[in-house]
Design a protein around this motif. Structure first.
Motif, PDB file in Angstrom:
ATOM      1  N   ASN A 216      13.540  21.712  43.753  1.00 38.11           N
ATOM      2  CA  ASN A 216      14.124  21.622  45.108  1.00 38.11           C
ATOM      3  C   ASN A 216      15.635  21.452  45.049  1.00 38.11           C
ATOM      4  N   LEU A 217      16.083  20.680  44.077  1.00 40.57           N
ATOM      5  CA  LEU A 217      17.533  20.504  43.919  1.00 40.57           C
ATOM      6  C   LEU A 217      18.179  21.837  43.548  1.00 40.57           C
ATOM      7  N   ALA A 218      17.491  22.618  42.708  1.00 34.92           N
ATOM      8  CA  ALA A 218      18.025  23.934  42.339  1.00 34.92           C
ATOM      9  C   ALA A 218      18.226  24.791  43.594  1.00 34.92           C
ATOM     10  N   LYS A 219      17.239  24.738  44.489  1.00 35.35           N
ATOM     11  CA  LYS A 219      17.356  25.549  45.717  1.00 35.35           C
ATOM     12  C   LYS A 219      18.530  25.059  46.582  1.00 35.35           C
ATOM     13  N   THR A 220      18.693  23.750  46.649  1.00 37.61           N
ATOM     14  CA  THR A 220      19.823  23.208  47.423  1.00 37.61           C
ATOM     15  C   THR A 220      21.144  23.678  46.818  1.00 37.61           C
ATOM     16  N   LEU A 221      21.238  23.609  45.500  1.00 38.94           N
ATOM     17  CA  LEU A 221      22.487  24.029  44.836  1.00 38.94           C
ATOM     18  C   LEU A 221      22.742  25.521  45.042  1.00 38.94           C
ATOM     19  N   ILE A 222      21.667  26.288  45.073  1.00 43.08           N
ATOM     20  CA  ILE A 222      21.830  27.732  45.329  1.00 43.08           C
ATOM     21  C   ILE A 222      22.364  27.953  46.750  1.00 43.08           C
ATOM     22  N   ARG A 223      21.862  27.161  47.697  1.00 41.50           N
ATOM     23  CA  ARG A 223      22.393  27.290  49.077  1.00 41.50           C
ATOM     24  C   ARG A 223      23.881  26.938  49.105  1.00 41.50           C
ATOM     25  N   ILE A 224      24.260  25.916  48.329  1.00 40.75           N
ATOM     26  CA  ILE A 224      25.694  25.549  48.293  1.00 40.75           C
ATOM     27  C   ILE A 224      26.488  26.677  47.620  1.00 40.75           C
ATOM     28  N   ARG A 225      25.937  27.248  46.566  1.00 32.81           N
ATOM     29  CA  ARG A 225      26.619  28.355  45.882  1.00 32.81           C
ATOM     30  C   ARG A 225      26.846  29.523  46.848  1.00 32.81           C
ATOM     31  N   ASP A 226      25.794  29.824  47.636  1.00 26.76           N
ATOM     32  CA  ASP A 226      25.857  31.037  48.456  1.00 26.76           C
ATOM     33  C   ASP A 226      26.533  30.817  49.815  1.00 26.76           C
ATOM     34  N   GLU A 227      26.408  29.601  50.356  1.00 25.75           N
ATOM     35  CA  GLU A 227      26.918  29.379  51.721  1.00 25.75           C
ATOM     36  C   GLU A 227      28.088  28.406  51.746  1.00 25.75           C
ATOM     37  N   GLY A 228      28.460  27.872  50.584  1.00 29.51           N
ATOM     38  CA  GLY A 228      29.574  26.926  50.545  1.00 29.51           C
ATOM     39  C   GLY A 228      29.204  25.639  51.252  1.00 29.51           C
ATOM     40  N   ARG A 229      30.168  25.073  51.939  1.00 34.95           N
ATOM     41  CA  ARG A 229      29.991  23.805  52.641  1.00 34.95           C
ATOM     42  C   ARG A 229      28.771  23.822  53.563  1.00 34.95           C
ATOM     43  N   MET A 230      28.565  24.963  54.240  1.00 32.72           N
ATOM     44  CA  MET A 230      27.437  25.049  55.184  1.00 32.72           C
ATOM     45  C   MET A 230      26.088  25.027  54.468  1.00 32.72           C
ATOM     46  N   GLY A 231      26.100  25.277  53.182  1.00 35.51           N
ATOM     47  CA  GLY A 231      24.861  25.165  52.411  1.00 35.51           C
ATOM     48  C   GLY A 231      24.389  23.725  52.263  1.00 35.51           C
ATOM     49  N   PHE A 232      25.243  22.792  52.664  1.00 36.61           N
ATOM     50  CA  PHE A 232      24.864  21.374  52.594  1.00 36.61           C
ATOM     51  C   PHE A 232      24.922  20.723  53.975  1.00 36.61           C
ATOM     52  N   TYR A 233      26.035  20.950  54.688  1.00 36.20           N
ATOM     53  CA  TYR A 233      26.257  20.243  55.963  1.00 36.20           C
ATOM     54  C   TYR A 233      25.672  20.995  57.162  1.00 36.20           C
ATOM     55  N   GLY A 234      25.067  22.136  56.906  1.00 38.30           N
ATOM     56  CA  GLY A 234      24.420  22.880  57.978  1.00 38.30           C
ATOM     57  C   GLY A 234      23.128  23.483  57.455  1.00 38.30           C
ATOM     58  N   GLY A 235      22.494  24.302  58.281  1.00 36.71           N
ATOM     59  CA  GLY A 235      21.320  25.067  57.832  1.00 36.71           C
ATOM     60  C   GLY A 235      20.201  24.193  57.298  1.00 36.71           C
ATOM     61  N   GLN A 236      19.530  24.746  56.297  1.00 35.61           N
ATOM     62  CA  GLN A 236      18.300  24.113  55.831  1.00 35.61           C
ATOM     63  C   GLN A 236      18.513  22.741  55.183  1.00 35.61           C
ATOM     64  N   THR A 237      19.593  22.610  54.405  1.00 34.40           N
ATOM     65  CA  THR A 237      19.812  21.318  53.740  1.00 34.40           C
ATOM     66  C   THR A 237      20.043  20.223  54.776  1.00 34.40           C
TER      67      THR A 237
END
Ligand code: DON
Length: 572
Positions: A216-237
Motif C-alpha cells: 500500500n505504501l508503494a502505491k501511495t509513493l507511486i501516486r506522489i511520483r505521478d501526481e506530485g503534491r496532489m498525490g498526497f494532499y488530494g485524491g486517493q491518499t
C-alpha cells in the motif's frame, strides 16, 4: 583531572569495534559508521537509505536531490521514524554561502483547540496527545520535500529520486535487528489502533533478516511520483487519510490537507569565535537555544577547563538550564507568537542570564511545577540526514513522527504511519510533555499553528568555509547533543568520530536534574558535581548524531553514531 582527546578517541574506537556487527546472512547490507570521501558524503539512519543518497550524488544529483531521495527511502526502510506522515526541518547552505531553511513541520488541524487534551476538570487526559488519531498533526513531509526539490533540486527527475523508495516498498527489504526489536515492542499498539490490513503486524516475532513488503505504501509513493503534491494532499491518499481519521475519531479534514504549505525561513545564525552557526529558526527551539549556548560559552575558557571536568560540566549544565527555561517561556511558532529572537540572542542578554552563575554551586531551577516528572523514552526515534555534494552544497535535515511509529496509526489503504506531533505543543501550561518539557502561551495549541520542536539541523562554517553539518533525533536532548559535539570538535580537539561517540549529559531546566549517559563523567567528577548541588539521572543513551566534517584538505569525514546500530555514512 583533564582527560586527553587521545584517551577519549581510544575509548570511542574500542566502543565502535565492539559495536560493529557482521552482516548477517541474507540481510544484504552492513552499516558503515564512518567514511571519508574526496567529493561527496551522506550520513543517514539506515545503510539502504545512505546508499540511495550516495548513488544520487554519484549520478550528479545535488545535496537536495540526495536529501529528498534519502527521505523517501527512510520512509520505507526505517518505518519507526522515517516518514511521509510526519514533518521536518531543513537547513541548506549553498556552495557560494547562501543559506535558507525550510519548515515543513506539521500543523494543528483547523478543528484543534487549546484545551483539546484536557478533561472537564482541566487535567491532561493521559495518552490523548501521544497515541491514536487525535495525536496527529497535519503532515508536512511530502509538501516539504517537493518544495525543496522544486526550488533547489539539481536537475535529476523527481521520479528518479522517489523510485528507490517505491522499489523497497514493492519488493521488500530485510529488517535490521533494531527495527525488528522496535516492531516487536509495538505489536499491541499496532493492533489497538489499526485495522487488520497492516504489514507490520505479525503473529510470530520479527527477526533480523525478515522481509518487509509494504504494497500500500508503494502505491501511495507511486501516486506522489505521478501526481506530485496532489498525490498526497488530494485524491486517493487524502481520502484514505480522512477516512482513517473518521474511523478513529481524528479531526484532520480534506481542507487541512489541501491547505498545508511548507514555509521558507531565514536561518538563525550566530558567531562563536571564528565559527558561524547556521541553524533552524522557530518552530524549532533548537536553533535559538544552540546559538544562545554557544554565545554563552564564548565568555569562558572552556578548552583550558578540560573535557567533562567538574568545572566545564557545571558551566555547560548551568547554561543549558537557563536556555531551556527561556525555551519554555519564549519559544513557539513565530507565525502565531512574537518570539523575541533578537533579544534572546543578544550578548548583553545572555551575560545577564549568567549573572547569577556560581562556579561553586548549582542554581536550583525555579520551583518544580506540578507533575514535572520527565518520562523520557529510552529509544529516541526521529531521523537526521547530513549531506554534502560535489559542488559543496550542504543539507542538514531532521524529520520526525515524534515517537516510535508516531501515533501508531497506520493509514488504512495508504500504508504509512501518522505522527503524534501534537504532543510537542504545551497542552497545559507547566505540565510536561513526553520529553518532560514544559511550555506556556508561546506554545499553546491553536488551529494551523506549528508545535515547538527541539530538532536542530545545523551547519557550521569555520573562517567562512563549510566546516560541519550535523543534527540528531533525541527529543529534548537533541539541542544539548549538537551543542556538545560542536564543542568536542572546536574546543576539546576531538576528531569527529570521537566527538560524536563521546558520552553526553543534558539539563533541560525542568526537571532539575542532569541526565547522563551510562559510563559518562568519572566518579570523581560526579561527586564534585553532587557536592555543588547537582543530581543525576542515568540513561542508556540520548540523541543520535549524524555528522559530516570538512577537513582542512577538503576531505569529507562522515560519521554515524554508535548509539544507533543502523546509522550509516557513505561517500566517494
Ligand atoms: O520535534 C521534536 O522536538 C520532537 N518531535 C522530536 C522527537 C524525537 O526526536 C524523537 N525522539 N524520541
Amino acid at each position: 583531572m583533564k582527560i586527553s582527546p587521545i584517551f577519549i578517541s581510544l575509548i570511542a574506537t574500542s566502543l565502535l569495534i565492539f559495536s560493529c556487527r557482521q552482516e548477517p546472512a541474507g540481510l544484504g547490507y552492513t552499516a558503515s559508521k564512518s567514511a571519508t570521501g574526496s567529493t561527496a558524503m551522506v550520513v543517514s539512519p539506515h545503510p539502504l537509505a545512505s546508499e540511495v543518497g550516495r548513488q544520487i550524488l554519484q549520478k550528479g544529483g545535488n545535496a537536495i536531490d540526495a536529501a529528498v531521495a534519502v527521505q523517501f527511502a527512510i520512509a520505507v526502510v526505517y518505518p519507526r521514524a522515517g516518514n511521509i506522515g510526519g514533518g521536518g526541518l531543513l537547513v541548506l547552505r549553498q556552495a557560494e554561502g547562501e543559506t535558507v531553511t525550510l519548515d515543513y513541520r506539521e500543523k494543528a488541524p483547523a478543528a484543534a483547540t487549546r484545551d483539546m487534551y484536557l478533561d472537564s476538570l482541566d487535567n491532561i487526559v493521559p495518552g490523548l496527545s501521544t497515541d491514536g488519531h487525535l495525536a496527529v498533526g497535519v503532515p508536512g513531509t511530502v509538501a516539504g520535500l517537493i518544495a525543496a526539490y522544486d526550488r533547489y533540486g539539481g536537475g535529476l527527475p523527481f521520479a528518479e529520486l522517489i523510485q528507490p523508495a517505491i522499489d523497497f516498498a514493492e519488493k521488500g527489504f530485510r529488517v535490521s535487528i533494531t527495527e525488528a526489536e522496535r516492531l516487536n515492542t509495538y505489536q499491541d499498539a499496532f493492533r489497538q489502533y489499526n485495522t487488520d490490513d497492516n504489514p507490520f503486524v505479525k503473529d510470530t516475532p520479527w527477526q533480523e533478516g525478515d522481509l518487509l513488503r509494504q504494497p500500500n505504501l508503494a502505491k501511495t509513493l507511486i501516486r506522489i511520483r505521478d501526481e506530485g503534491r496532489m498525490g498526497f494532499y488530494g485524491g486517493q491518499t487524502a481520502d484514505y487519510i480522512v477516512a482513517e481519521m473518521k474511523r478513529g475519531g481524528g479531526i484532520i479534514t480534506l481542507d487541512d490537507l489541501s491547505d498545508y504549505q511548507p514555509t521558507w525561513r531565514l536561518p538563525v545564525t550566530g558567531t562563536y569565535k571564528n565559527y558561524r552557526i547556521i541553524t533552524m529558526p522557530p518552530p524549532s527551539s533548537g536553533g535559538i537555544a544552540l546559538v544562545q549556548l554557544m554565545k554563552i560559552m564564548e565568555s569562558y575558557p572552556l578548552a583550558s577547563m578540560g573535557f567533562q571536568t567538574a568545572a566545564s560540566t557545571h558551566l555547560m549544565t548551568e547554561a543549558e538550564r537557563r536556555v531551556y527555561a527561556d525555551r519554555a517561556e519564549h519559544l513557539g511558532d513565530m507565525d502565531f507568537f512574537p518570539v523575541p529572537v533578537d533579544s534572546l540572542l543578544k550578548k548583553q542578554y545572555l551575560n545577564s542570564r549568567m549573572a547569577d552563575f556560581n562556579p561553586e554551586a548549582a542554581t536550583p531551577s525555579a520551583k518544580i511545577l506540578a507533575g514535572a516528572i520527565a518520562n523520557t523514552p529510552e529509544h529516541f526515534e526521529t531521523t537526521h540526514t547530513s549531506v554534502v555534494d560535489a559542488q559543496g552544497n550542504a543539507v542538514s535535515v531532521t524529520t520526525t513522527l515524534n515517537g516510535n511509529f508516531g501515533s501508531k496509526v497506520l493509514v488504512h489503504g495508504a500504508g504509512f504511519f501518522l505522527n503524534n506531533e501534537m504532543d510537542d505543543f504545551s497542552a497545559k501550561p507547566g505540565v510536561p510533555n513526553q520529553f518532560g518539557l514544559v511550555g506556556a502561551e508561546a506554545n499553546a495549541i491553536a488551529p494551523g499553528k506549528r508545535m515547538l520542536s527541539s530538532m536542530t539541523p545545523t551547519i557550521v562554517e569555520k573562517d567562512g568555509r563549510l566546516f560541519l553539518v550535523l543534527g540528531a533525533p533525541g527529543g529534548s536532548t537533541i539541542i544539548t547533543a549538537v551543542f556538545q559535539v560542536i564543542l568536542n570538535v572546536t574546543e576539546f580537539g576531538m576528531d569527529l568520530e570521537s566527538a560524536v561517540n563521546a558520552g553526553r549529559f543534558h539539563h533541560q531546566w525542568l526537571p532539575d536534574q542532569v541526565m547522563v549517559e551510562k559510563g559518562t563523567l568519572s566518579p570523581e567528577v560526579r561527586q564534585a558535581l553532587e557536592k555543588m548541588g547537582h543530581t543525576f539521572r542515568e540513561v542508556e543513551r540520548m540523541a543520535v548524531i549524524k555528522a559530516i566534517q570538512r577537513l582542512p584538505d577538503g576531505t569529507l569525514q562522515g560519521v554515524g553514531d554508535r548509539r544507533n546500530p543502523d546509522d550509516d555514512a557513505r561517500g566517494y
